[in-house]
Write a protein that holds these residues in place. Structure first.
Motif, PDB file in Angstrom:
ATOM      1  N   TYR A  41       0.829  -1.211   0.000  1.00 19.83           N
ATOM      2  CA  TYR A  41       0.000   0.000   0.000  1.00 19.83           C
ATOM      3  C   TYR A  41       0.861   1.257   0.000  1.00 19.83           C
ATOM      4  O   TYR A  41       0.842   2.028   0.965  1.00 19.83           O
ATOM      5  N   GLU A  43       0.393   3.939  -1.307  1.00 23.76           N
ATOM      6  CA  GLU A  43      -0.422   5.149  -1.151  1.00 23.76           C
ATOM      7  C   GLU A  43      -1.356   5.053   0.059  1.00 23.76           C
ATOM      8  O   GLU A  43      -2.324   5.796   0.163  1.00 23.76           O
ATOM      9  N   PHE A  44      -1.063   4.083   0.943  1.00 20.32           N
ATOM     10  CA  PHE A  44      -1.823   3.926   2.188  1.00 20.32           C
ATOM     11  C   PHE A  44      -3.282   3.549   1.970  1.00 20.32           C
ATOM     12  O   PHE A  44      -4.103   3.705   2.859  1.00 20.32           O
ATOM     13  N   ASP A  45      -3.621   3.096   0.768  1.00 21.19           N
ATOM     14  CA  ASP A  45      -5.017   2.742   0.504  1.00 21.19           C
ATOM     15  C   ASP A  45      -5.249   1.276   0.890  1.00 21.19           C
ATOM     16  O   ASP A  45      -5.418   0.405   0.040  1.00 21.19           O
ATOM     17  N   ILE A  46      -5.238   1.050   2.194  1.00 22.51           N
ATOM     18  CA  ILE A  46      -5.281  -0.325   2.718  1.00 22.51           C
ATOM     19  C   ILE A  46      -6.572  -1.034   2.330  1.00 22.51           C
ATOM     20  O   ILE A  46      -7.671  -0.498   2.484  1.00 22.51           O
ATOM     21  N   ASP A  47      -6.420  -2.235   1.798  1.00 24.39           N
ATOM     22  CA  ASP A  47      -7.571  -3.044   1.382  1.00 24.39           C
ATOM     23  C   ASP A  47      -8.058  -3.833   2.604  1.00 24.39           C
ATOM     24  O   ASP A  47      -7.511  -4.882   2.948  1.00 24.39           O
ATOM     25  N   GLU A  51      -7.026  -7.621   4.065  1.00 21.55           N
ATOM     26  CA  GLU A  51      -6.286  -7.748   5.320  1.00 21.55           C
ATOM     27  C   GLU A  51      -7.043  -8.624   6.312  1.00 21.55           C
ATOM     28  O   GLU A  51      -6.452  -9.450   7.017  1.00 21.55           O
ATOM     29  N   TRP A  79      -3.069   0.716   9.571  1.00 20.89           N
ATOM     30  CA  TRP A  79      -3.572  -0.650   9.430  1.00 20.89           C
ATOM     31  C   TRP A  79      -4.495  -1.015  10.597  1.00 20.89           C
ATOM     32  O   TRP A  79      -5.590  -1.536  10.394  1.00 20.89           O
TER      33      TRP A  79
ATOM     34  N   TYR B 555       7.066   1.672  -2.134  1.00 22.53           N
ATOM     35  CA  TYR B 555       6.870   2.893  -1.357  1.00 22.53           C
ATOM     36  C   TYR B 555       7.921   3.931  -1.707  1.00 22.53           C
ATOM     37  O   TYR B 555       7.628   5.125  -1.746  1.00 22.53           O
TER      38      TYR B 555
END
Lengths: 207, 630
Positions: A41, A43-47, A51, A79, B555
């Motif tokens: 992630y 871009e920090f777009d956690i799925d 997860e 997260w 990243y």
């Protein structure tokens, strides 16, 4: 055989010699899922669904990260905030994580004596990890003492490789239930004296 | 003939140009201005216009036809469905109760029941033209008053159909039927039997619905693809005139036919284009209509029996006012809006002229009974703007509750979308889809008829039209919108629209697509704050993925891309400001490119020197390294 999930978080791998050595063998074991959160992630777009599915598929959850500001790197907080939903991870009707085992694997730049009442930090690693411990317990998981690699700032490659071998022995022993679960609870850190808690001297061979 | 025409045009236009601005300045509104202009130039004023005023009125009634077409265009069937409560309830009761009361009064006055019923029905109607124009001008269309008035007027407009059908039946029992005295009034179907007439009428209506749905679209698309604006205007006018002719030939109201056509086309992609094409014609013709009403007021008749006529006007107003006030109370309207609605709808309507002449022709109402009533209707129409002013300025401030209106939530029935997107090709589509997916309503305009057609097939709400026309932007709801996104691929056109938007819709925020750096500069020069290079982010994404494919940590690649983007956008702004000085521009551009390269190279070769130092341990090692041993 226990399924093990390693949630790995380091935002700048090119700057972390020790962690590169630690994680090198982790990608190749059966029943061990190595999951680099910053890679998955960027871009920090956690799925969240993905997860949560990963969590349910594993018995032992490990957060592997460097100690940043007495806590985890940012993505691990993100997260937790997103994945550990009320009603799924915790709450009166939640049972997804109940009974699983949880521990931190972490590296610190400073030496072990810094993490004591008399040391530079003034608190032990266990004390600093209390927020994560409480989180794990609230989710109904058994919180185990951390595996800590201290003093990475000045660590030689030889020492780092020794730690990597310990890390691998511990993972495989946990996977194969060749560890004395009741005994570890008393450790300050699991790798204080690893041989003491491994029942068959651990599997230093790849499985 | 030509001299006559130009002379008349000169008189009408002068009257309008002089009277309307003065009336507007005095706060009387444009409708009253037109009416006064009409009275002034009419046979009882300066006498510039004599009997030919009648003909002009017939011609100008076409303005009403156009207005109903435009109203129909605004009425998506779904909107109509949401308003069914007020339309059927308030509208239906208003017509029924008013008809009943007026009928009773007429019978008390000694008329037979069938004549009384006919008069009751005709006088129950209000003037769509005057009410909507007046409310619009006062900015009341989107308030409770506007919505309720509109609902009632709409029901009345629909009620005209059964009235037209019912009037000849009333004549059956009347003894004094004058069988088609004027041949020019009869239509070709007059000779047919009643059931045949009915069949023809239904056939015509069905023809409009089916034709509007299936034929107009390909025709308009074909015309639009020629990109000749005036031909499209001609086609719009042709459509309305054609329907009007068809309706008249089967003996139906042209206004209703076009209203129906409007509703059928309300969901069409050409809606906004049609709206802005017809709007100016409607405005002028409606003005002409109001003037003609002024001209046609028979002051001889009024002069002969001033007491009777004026008390009839007062009676008509009072009856309608009371009925509306009571109904408003029943339907729980706020006191203020109830009062305003009642005053707004208290007059007779332009349909009364049509229906009276129809009723005379059918022998339902004797001409000598109808004549004073026509004058009454005209006078009550003229009185409406005055009554509104009285209600607003004299009555409400004393007994009204001004704070009520502020508490009331804005009504959304007529609300347009907050975002307008101009250009719905590969760029605008993505913008629109993302916004729509997040519940942000968008009104989309595109100039490519084929594209519009294709997107329509995919169930997307897209309208055909040129966004550089301010009238079209107005129709698309630019007055209510918050943001306009210019996603067309023509920078000159974008600049043109930016100019138009700034001039006419100053409140709108503007976001623009730009092709390349040079086009971005042009837009930045025009002080458009939000400029997006169409390929910039995509290229960055590709480069990021390329780095990943070549083995970079995702990243790291992402961070590098974000830094690149931020710096490049800063550079763009800086270079835009100095691009008119070629020397400085080239020098700075070179410097910036070198800077960027240096940054990224340094990062690669000396990790941590420039970027993300927070995650670097070099300085830590230097500082704490000694004490950090195990």
């Amino acid at each position: 055989m226990n399924q093990i999930l390693i949630l790995f978080a380091h935002p700048a791998m090119q700057k972390s010699r020790i962690n590169r050595i630690l994680i090198a063998p982790m990608q190749e074991h059966t029943a061990v899922t190595f999951h680099d959160l910053y890679a998955a992630y960027p871009e920090f777009d956690i799925d969240v669904q993905h997860e949560q599915r990963l969590l349910t598929e594993h018995d032992i959850i490990i957060m592997h990260h460097p100690m940043f500001w007495y806590s985890t790197p940012a993505i691990l907080k993100e997260w937790q905030d997103l994945v550990l939903q009320h009603g799924w991870a915790y709450g009166s009707s939640a049972s997804a994580l109940r009974g699983k085992r949880f521990l931190n694997v972490l590296t610190t730049g400073g030496g072990e004596q810094a993490y004591s009442k008399a040391g530079l930090v003034g608190n032990t690693v266990r004390e600093l990890l209390v927020p994560i411990e409480r989180t794990a317990i609230l989710c109904g998981m058994h919180y185990l003492p951390p595996f800590v690699v201290h003093g990475t700032l000045n660590m030689s490659d030889v020492d780092a490789t020794r730690h990597a071998e310990d890390y691998q022995r511990m993972i495989l022993a946990m996977r194969d239930d060749e560890i004395e679960w009741s005994k570890i609870a008393d450790c300050h850190r699991i790798n204080e004296n690893l041989d003491d808690v491994l029942t068959r001297n651990g599997g230093s061979q790849n499985a | 003939m030509h001299d006559g025409f130009f002379y008349q045009a000169f008189i009408y236009l002068s009257a309008a140009v002089i009277a309307v601005p003065i009336a507007k300045r005095l706060g009387l509104g444009s409708v009253l201005g037109y009416l006064i202009a009409g009275i002034a130039i009419g046979p009882y004023g300066l006498g510039f216009i004599g009997e030919e005023g009648e003909d002009v009125m017939h011609f100008a009634e076409f303005g009403v036809v156009m207005m109903l077409f435009l109203i129909g265009l605004e009425l998506q069937p779904s909107l109509l469905w949401r308003m069914r409560g007020p339309i059927l309830g308030m509208g239906g009761l208003q017509v029924a109760v008013t008809t009943g009361i007026i009928m009773a009064i007429a019978m008390i006055a000694g008329l037979t029941w069938n004549i009384s019923l006919a008069i009751g029905m005709i006088l129950a109607l209000s003037s769509t033209a005057i009410v909507l124009q007046t409310l619009n001008e006062k900015g009341l269309m989107k308030t409770d008053t506007g919505n309720t008035s509109f609902a009632v007027l709409l029901f009345q407009d629909i009620a005209v159909i059964p009235m037209l059908a019912a009037l000849p039946l009333l004549a059956l029992s009347a003894t004094n039927a004058v069988v088609t005295s004027g041949d020019d009034h009869s239509t070709w179907i007059s000779g047919l039997a009643v059931w045949q007439q009915t069949l023809v009428v239904f056939g015509a209506v069905a023809g409009i619905v089916v034709g509007g749905r299936y034929i107009t679209r390909p025709v308009f698309r074909f015309i639009a693809s020629t990109r000749l604006r005036e031909v499209f205007t001609a086609a719009s006018l042709l459509l309305i005139i054609g329907i009007a002719l068809l309706m008249s030939s089967v003996g139906l109201s042209p206004a209703l036919g076009t209203f129906l056509a409007g509703v059928v086309l309300a969901g069409s992609e050409y809606r906004h284009e049609l709206e802005s094409d017809i709007e100016p014609f409607k405005g002028l013709l409606l003005g002409l209509f109001f003037i003609a009403v002024g001209v046609s007021i028979d002051f001889n008749l009024v002069g002969d029996q001033p007491g009777m006529i004026l008390s009839l006007v007062a009676l008509l107003n009072v009856v309608k006012l009371i009925v509306l006030l009571i109904l408003g109370k029943v339907f729980r309207m706020g006191f203020d809006s109830n009062l305003l609605t009642a005053f707004a709808l208290a007059q007779g309507g332009e349909f009364a002229f049509v229906l009276f002449s129809f009723a005379i022709q059918e022998g339902v109402i004797p001409a000598q009974t109808a004549a004073p009533l026509i004058a009454v209707v005209a006078l009550s129409m003229a009185a409406t703007p005055l009554l509104m002013i009285i209600a607003e300025r004299l009555i409400l401030p004393h007994i009204g509750t001004p704070e009520r209106d502020e508490e009331r939530e804005p009504d959304e029935i007529h609300g347009e979308n907050p975002v307008i997107i101009a250009g719905y090709g590969r760029f605008g589509t993505i913008v629109g889809r993302l916004l729509t997916a997040n519940g942000i309503g968008t009104t989309v305009l595109d100039l490519d008829a084929d594209n519009v057609d294709m997107l329509r097939k995919l169930d997307m709400k897209v309208f055909y039209g040129d966004a550089s026309r301010h009238d079209l932007l107005h129709s698309a709801g630019a007055d209510e919108a918050k943001l306009i996104i210019l996603a067309i691929d023509d920078t000159e056109k974008t600049l043109e629209i930016v100019h138009t938007v700034r001039k006419h819709f100053g409140h709108l925020k503007i976001m623009t697509r730009a092709g390349n750096r040079l086009e971005s500069y042009k837009l930045l020069d025009a002080e458009v704050p939000h400029v997006y290079r169409e390929t910039f982010d995509t290229s960055i994404r590709l480069a990021t993925d390329a780095m990943e494919l070549l083995g970079s940590h995702p990243y790291q690649a992402h961070r590098a891309a974000m830094i690149f983007r931020r710096r490049d956008e800063a550079d763009l702004l800086e270079l835009a400001s100095m691009r008119h000085d070629p020397g400085a521009y080239i020098t700075t551009a070179r410097e910036r490119i070198q800077d960027m390269e240096r940054t990224l190279t340094n990062e690669r070769e000396n990790p941590g020197e420039q970027r993300d130092v927070g995650w670097d341990s070099e300085s830590l090692r230097a500082d704490f390294g000694e004490s950090a041993t195990d």
